[in-house]
Write a protein that holds these residues in place. Sequence first.
Motif, mmCIF file in Angstrom:
data_model
loop_
_atom_site.group_PDB
_atom_site.id
_atom_site.type_symbol
_atom_site.label_atom_id
_atom_site.label_comp_id
_atom_site.label_asym_id
_atom_site.label_seq_id
_atom_site.Cartn_x
_atom_site.Cartn_y
_atom_site.Cartn_z
ATOM 1 N N ILE A 14 0.813 -1.216 0.000
ATOM 2 C CA ILE A 14 0.000 0.000 0.000
ATOM 3 C C ILE A 14 0.847 1.267 0.000
ATOM 4 N N GLY A 15 2.151 1.124 0.088
ATOM 5 C CA GLY A 15 3.047 2.273 0.086
ATOM 6 C C GLY A 15 4.477 1.812 0.198
ATOM 7 N N THR A 16 5.386 2.773 0.279
ATOM 8 C CA THR A 16 6.797 2.444 0.437
ATOM 9 C C THR A 16 6.998 1.767 1.787
ATOM 10 N N ASN A 17 7.418 0.515 1.760
ATOM 11 C CA ASN A 17 7.645 -0.291 2.969
ATOM 12 C C ASN A 17 6.380 -0.454 3.810
ATOM 13 N N GLN A 18 5.217 -0.356 3.189
ATOM 14 C CA GLN A 18 3.949 -0.539 3.905
ATOM 15 C C GLN A 18 3.111 -1.588 3.176
ATOM 16 N N TYR A 19 2.520 -2.491 3.973
ATOM 17 C CA TYR A 19 1.760 -3.611 3.423
ATOM 18 C C TYR A 19 0.469 -3.783 4.221
ATOM 19 N N TYR A 20 -0.453 -4.533 3.634
ATOM 20 C CA TYR A 20 -1.748 -4.765 4.269
ATOM 21 C C TYR A 20 -2.115 -6.233 4.098
ATOM 22 N N VAL A 30 7.772 -1.953 7.343
ATOM 23 C CA VAL A 30 9.112 -2.500 7.525
ATOM 24 C C VAL A 30 10.077 -1.359 7.785
ATOM 25 N N SER A 31 10.863 -1.500 8.850
ATOM 26 C CA SER A 31 11.890 -0.525 9.195
ATOM 27 C C SER A 31 13.049 -1.269 9.839
#
Length: 62
Positions: A14-20, A30-31
Amino acid sequence: MLCPNCKSKDIGKIGTNQYYCWNCFIELSVSDRQLHLHQVEADGSLSSLDDLFAEDERHIDL
């Protein structure tokens, strides 16, 4: 990637380093090779679920 909560592979980006996770409806980010899990509340805010998982369960290898 598998969801650490439900073990589903039904993960969408759903975005940079973001998931659903479409199976259990949580948001993952993720970081520093660490997953951070959040529940999306009715008002759109996020509540952290990190305290429900051990660090080794949230570690990912890239």
